[in-house]
Design a protein around this motif. Structure first.
Motif, PDB file in Angstrom:
ATOM      1  N   MET A 262       0.727  -1.166   0.126  1.00  0.00           N
ATOM      2  CA  MET A 262      -0.023  -0.164  -0.053  1.00  0.00           C
ATOM      3  C   MET A 262       0.969   1.247  -0.051  1.00  0.00           C
ATOM      4  O   MET A 262       1.744   1.528   0.924  1.00  0.00           O
ATOM      5  N   GLU A 263       0.588   2.019  -1.081  1.00  0.00           N
ATOM      6  CA  GLU A 263       1.518   3.331  -0.882  1.00  0.00           C
ATOM      7  C   GLU A 263       0.993   4.367  -0.239  1.00  0.00           C
ATOM      8  O   GLU A 263      -0.078   4.295   0.188  1.00  0.00           O
ATOM      9  N   GLU A 264       1.959   5.097   0.367  1.00  0.00           N
ATOM     10  CA  GLU A 264       1.662   6.234   1.318  1.00  0.00           C
ATOM     11  C   GLU A 264       0.531   7.142   0.899  1.00  0.00           C
ATOM     12  O   GLU A 264       0.771   7.733  -0.459  1.00  0.00           O
ATOM     13  N   GLY A 265      -0.385   7.290   1.750  1.00  0.00           N
ATOM     14  CA  GLY A 265      -1.501   8.108   1.253  1.00  0.00           C
ATOM     15  C   GLY A 265      -2.616   7.503   0.347  1.00  0.00           C
ATOM     16  O   GLY A 265      -3.608   8.370   0.181  1.00  0.00           O
ATOM     17  N   ASN A 266      -2.510   6.478   0.011  1.00  0.00           N
ATOM     18  CA  ASN A 266      -3.574   5.847  -1.064  1.00  0.00           C
ATOM     19  C   ASN A 266      -4.550   5.271  -0.098  1.00  0.00           C
ATOM     20  O   ASN A 266      -4.332   4.767   0.984  1.00  0.00           O
ATOM     21  N   ARG A 267      -5.736   5.052  -0.537  1.00  0.00           N
ATOM     22  CA  ARG A 267      -6.848   4.434  -0.006  1.00  0.00           C
ATOM     23  C   ARG A 267      -6.274   2.989  -0.274  1.00  0.00           C
ATOM     24  O   ARG A 267      -5.951   2.348  -1.430  1.00  0.00           O
ATOM     25  N   GLY A 268      -6.790   2.182   0.845  1.00  0.00           N
ATOM     26  CA  GLY A 268      -6.508   0.670   0.728  1.00  0.00           C
ATOM     27  C   GLY A 268      -7.533  -0.056   0.037  1.00  0.00           C
ATOM     28  O   GLY A 268      -8.413   0.364  -0.466  1.00  0.00           O
ATOM     29  N   THR A 269      -6.910  -1.232  -0.701  1.00  0.00           N
ATOM     30  CA  THR A 269      -7.818  -1.774  -1.490  1.00  0.00           C
ATOM     31  C   THR A 269      -8.269  -3.265  -0.800  1.00  0.00           C
ATOM     32  O   THR A 269      -7.451  -4.002  -0.505  1.00  0.00           O
ATOM     33  N   ILE A 270      -9.543  -3.545  -0.901  1.00  0.00           N
ATOM     34  CA  ILE A 270      -9.941  -4.726  -0.243  1.00  0.00           C
ATOM     35  C   ILE A 270     -10.518  -5.591  -1.300  1.00  0.00           C
ATOM     36  O   ILE A 270     -11.629  -5.098  -2.001  1.00  0.00           O
ATOM     37  N   MET A 271     -10.442  -6.990  -1.467  1.00  0.00           N
ATOM     38  CA  MET A 271     -10.986  -7.756  -2.121  1.00  0.00           C
ATOM     39  C   MET A 271     -11.888  -8.751  -1.210  1.00  0.00           C
ATOM     40  O   MET A 271     -11.576  -9.143  -0.356  1.00  0.00           O
ATOM     41  N   ILE A 272     -13.161  -9.054  -1.778  1.00  0.00           N
ATOM     42  CA  ILE A 272     -14.221  -9.653  -0.719  1.00  0.00           C
ATOM     43  C   ILE A 272     -14.625 -10.897  -1.557  1.00  0.00           C
ATOM     44  O   ILE A 272     -14.923 -10.793  -2.835  1.00  0.00           O
ATOM     45  N   THR A 273     -14.791 -12.137  -0.929  1.00  0.00           N
ATOM     46  CA  THR A 273     -15.283 -13.318  -1.591  1.00  0.00           C
ATOM     47  C   THR A 273     -15.924 -14.186  -0.526  1.00  0.00           C
ATOM     48  O   THR A 273     -16.139 -13.418   0.495  1.00  0.00           O
ATOM     49  N   ASN A 274     -16.643 -15.192  -0.980  1.00  0.00           N
ATOM     50  CA  ASN A 274     -17.231 -15.818   0.145  1.00  0.00           C
ATOM     51  C   ASN A 274     -17.334 -17.338  -0.208  1.00  0.00           C
ATOM     52  O   ASN A 274     -16.903 -17.975  -1.551  1.00  0.00           O
ATOM     53  N   ASP A 275     -18.301 -18.211   0.331  1.00  0.00           N
ATOM     54  CA  ASP A 275     -18.650 -19.482  -0.324  1.00  0.00           C
ATOM     55  C   ASP A 275     -20.033 -19.570  -0.443  1.00  0.00           C
ATOM     56  O   ASP A 275     -20.604 -20.464  -0.841  1.00  0.00           O
ATOM     57  N   ASP A 276     -21.113 -18.544   0.089  1.00  0.00           N
ATOM     58  CA  ASP A 276     -22.379 -18.608   0.018  1.00  0.00           C
ATOM     59  C   ASP A 276     -22.878 -18.250  -1.318  1.00  0.00           C
ATOM     60  O   ASP A 276     -23.868 -18.307  -1.707  1.00  0.00           O
ATOM     61  N   GLY A 277     -22.163 -17.482  -2.142  1.00  0.00           N
ATOM     62  CA  GLY A 277     -22.395 -17.034  -3.433  1.00  0.00           C
ATOM     63  C   GLY A 277     -22.425 -15.412  -3.351  1.00  0.00           C
ATOM     64  O   GLY A 277     -22.533 -14.889  -2.437  1.00  0.00           O
ATOM     65  N   ILE A 278     -22.431 -14.856  -4.501  1.00  0.00           N
ATOM     66  CA  ILE A 278     -22.093 -13.518  -4.681  1.00  0.00           C
ATOM     67  C   ILE A 278     -23.453 -12.617  -4.305  1.00  0.00           C
ATOM     68  O   ILE A 278     -23.483 -11.517  -3.734  1.00  0.00           O
ATOM     69  N   ASP A 279     -24.718 -13.275  -4.282  1.00  0.00           N
ATOM     70  CA  ASP A 279     -25.859 -12.678  -3.837  1.00  0.00           C
ATOM     71  C   ASP A 279     -26.202 -13.057  -2.251  1.00  0.00           C
ATOM     72  O   ASP A 279     -27.132 -12.554  -2.117  1.00  0.00           O
ATOM     73  N   ALA A 280     -25.365 -13.654  -1.580  1.00  0.00           N
ATOM     74  CA  ALA A 280     -25.591 -14.048  -0.205  1.00  0.00           C
ATOM     75  C   ALA A 280     -25.641 -12.694   0.580  1.00  0.00           C
ATOM     76  O   ALA A 280     -24.943 -11.805   0.335  1.00  0.00           O
ATOM     77  N   PRO A 281     -26.625 -12.864   1.568  1.00  0.00           N
ATOM     78  CA  PRO A 281     -26.643 -11.394   2.581  1.00  0.00           C
ATOM     79  C   PRO A 281     -25.575 -11.118   3.182  1.00  0.00           C
ATOM     80  O   PRO A 281     -25.383  -9.966   3.483  1.00  0.00           O
ATOM     81  N   GLY A 282     -24.897 -12.036   3.644  1.00  0.00           N
ATOM     82  CA  GLY A 282     -23.648 -11.983   4.480  1.00  0.00           C
ATOM     83  C   GLY A 282     -22.516 -11.284   3.647  1.00  0.00           C
ATOM     84  O   GLY A 282     -22.182 -10.080   4.197  1.00  0.00           O
ATOM     85  N   LEU A 283     -22.160 -11.394   2.437  1.00  0.00           N
ATOM     86  CA  LEU A 283     -21.223 -10.720   1.578  1.00  0.00           C
ATOM     87  C   LEU A 283     -21.823  -9.439   1.197  1.00  0.00           C
ATOM     88  O   LEU A 283     -21.189  -8.394   1.400  1.00  0.00           O
ATOM     89  N   ARG A 284     -23.178  -9.250   0.971  1.00  0.00           N
ATOM     90  CA  ARG A 284     -23.722  -7.952   0.592  1.00  0.00           C
ATOM     91  C   ARG A 284     -23.585  -7.115   1.797  1.00  0.00           C
ATOM     92  O   ARG A 284     -23.402  -5.778   1.777  1.00  0.00           O
ATOM     93  N   ALA A 285     -23.893  -7.556   3.200  1.00  0.00           N
ATOM     94  CA  ALA A 285     -23.829  -6.598   4.258  1.00  0.00           C
ATOM     95  C   ALA A 285     -22.254  -6.143   4.578  1.00  0.00           C
ATOM     96  O   ALA A 285     -22.253  -4.839   4.758  1.00  0.00           O
ATOM     97  N   LEU A 286     -21.410  -7.055   4.292  1.00  0.00           N
ATOM     98  CA  LEU A 286     -19.877  -6.729   4.422  1.00  0.00           C
ATOM     99  C   LEU A 286     -19.762  -5.571   3.314  1.00  0.00           C
ATOM    100  O   LEU A 286     -18.972  -4.561   3.564  1.00  0.00           O
ATOM    101  N   VAL A 287     -19.943  -5.708   2.252  1.00  0.00           N
ATOM    102  CA  VAL A 287     -19.789  -4.757   1.247  1.00  0.00           C
ATOM    103  C   VAL A 287     -20.274  -3.354   1.616  1.00  0.00           C
ATOM    104  O   VAL A 287     -19.773  -2.351   1.398  1.00  0.00           O
ATOM    105  N   THR A 288     -21.816  -3.486   1.781  1.00  0.00           N
ATOM    106  CA  THR A 288     -22.260  -2.101   2.136  1.00  0.00           C
ATOM    107  C   THR A 288     -21.770  -1.469   3.318  1.00  0.00           C
ATOM    108  O   THR A 288     -21.302  -0.319   3.380  1.00  0.00           O
ATOM    109  N   ALA A 289     -21.298  -2.060   4.393  1.00  0.00           N
ATOM    110  CA  ALA A 289     -20.879  -1.386   5.490  1.00  0.00           C
ATOM    111  C   ALA A 289     -19.275  -0.802   5.247  1.00  0.00           C
ATOM    112  O   ALA A 289     -18.846   0.450   5.634  1.00  0.00           O
TER     113      ALA A 289
END
Length: 303
Positions: free
Chosen positions: A1-28
């Motif tokens: 991570m370069e100084e001053g840059n926004r961090g980058t987060i990648m999100i995955t799961n095993d319940d599927g891309i439409d799962a409420p747990g993943l969507r809640a984490l993304v939204t937060a």
């Protein structure tokens, strides 16, 4: 991570891309306006696939719209999704942190081995990328979808602190984290550092008359009160075949201060994991002497 840059987060799961747990984490995370968010998750449920990878054929990745992110639904497993997502073949930059979850059902004890959620984080660990697997201890009688929002919000301090350590080059690369959030997340007792225990739902098999008789196994490896999957492939089943379905036969729980016990006490458990599981010391000592005896008496191998 370069100084001053926004961090980058990648999100995955095993319940599927439409799962409420993943969507809640993304939204937060999007709501914080602090991070670049990538999503690379299975296009359908892939619970309990462990660290399975696709080897003999290609996987398909389809761009999908999720507000505030660049997102792809992938035909592979959670480990495939992480591997593809951090490869630069899909996204132009490699994430600073990989998150896998939020899973519907806890991942403690021996269930960590079965978990596709944990595998999504473990795959990042293989490539020296910091990662966290996150699971919510869904209780069928009392939990509701809003609990995923509360669970995601409860994890933000850990995620933010970890990214700060990554930026300041203090993060220890010898482990990744597995977080389990209690059912009563609104009244959790705080974070607690724990060790992986030996708790497990003990499974058995029962013979059934048809594929519709079996009920779907939920993410926490208990039987859900819903019909079996409609995409169950019956084309290869001959009339002479015997059909068997898994069923719960009991449970083994820890009595010491490990992940599952602390989770049941209401703590958000934070468990450092690694890819290699070492046998306990007494096993090492036993087989050290045993192997020496085998080497000295090769005739003992004859039956």
């Amino acid at each position: 991570m370069e100084e001053g840059n926004r961090g980058t987060i990648m999100i995955t799961n095993d319940d599927g891309i439409d799962a409420p747990g993943l969507r809640a984490l993304v939204t937060a995370l999007v709501a914080t306006n602090l991070y670049n968010i990538q999503v690379c998750a299975p296009d359908s449920e892939k619970s309990a696939v462990s660290h399975c990878i696709t080897w003999t054929h290609p996987v398909a990745a389809k761009k999908v719209h999720i507000d505030g992110t660049t997102a792809y639904a992938v035909s592979g497993t959670p480990a495939d999704c992480t591997s593809l997502g951090i490869s630069k073949a899909l996204f132009p930059t490699v994430a600073d942190l990989v998150l896998s979850g939020i899973n519907m059902g806890n991942n403690c004890g021996y269930h960590i081995i079965y978990s596709g959620t944990v595998a999504g984080a473990r795959e990042a660990f293989f490539y020296d990328i910091p990662s966290i697997s996150i699971s919510y201890d869904w209780a069928k009688a009392t939990s509701n979808l809003h609990d995923f929002t509360l669970a995601a919000q409860a994890c933000i301090p850990v995620i933010s602190a970890l990214l700060a350590d990554i930026k300041n080059q203090r993060y220890p690369h010898k482990c990744f984290l597995n977080i389990d959030i209690p059912s009563n997340v609104a009244n959790h007792k705080g974070y607690k550092l724990t060790k992986q225990g030996k708790s497990i739902i003990k499974m058995g098999w029962k013979q059934i008359a048809s594929e519709t008789e079996g009920r779907k196994m939920s993410s926490d490896m208990t039987t859900a009160d819903v019909a079996a999957r409609s995409d169950f492939n019956t084309s290869s089943i001959s009339p002479e075949s015997l059909l068997f379905a898994r069923e719960v036969r009991g449970a083994q729980h820890d009595h010491d201060d490990t992940d599952h016990k602390c989770l049941q006490e209401g703590y958000i458990t934070v468990t450092p994991l690694a890819a290699i599981s070492q046998a306990e010391e007494d096993c090492q000592n036993y087989f050290k002497n045993w192997l020496q005896n085998v080497s000295e008496s090769p005739s003992s191998l004859a039956l």
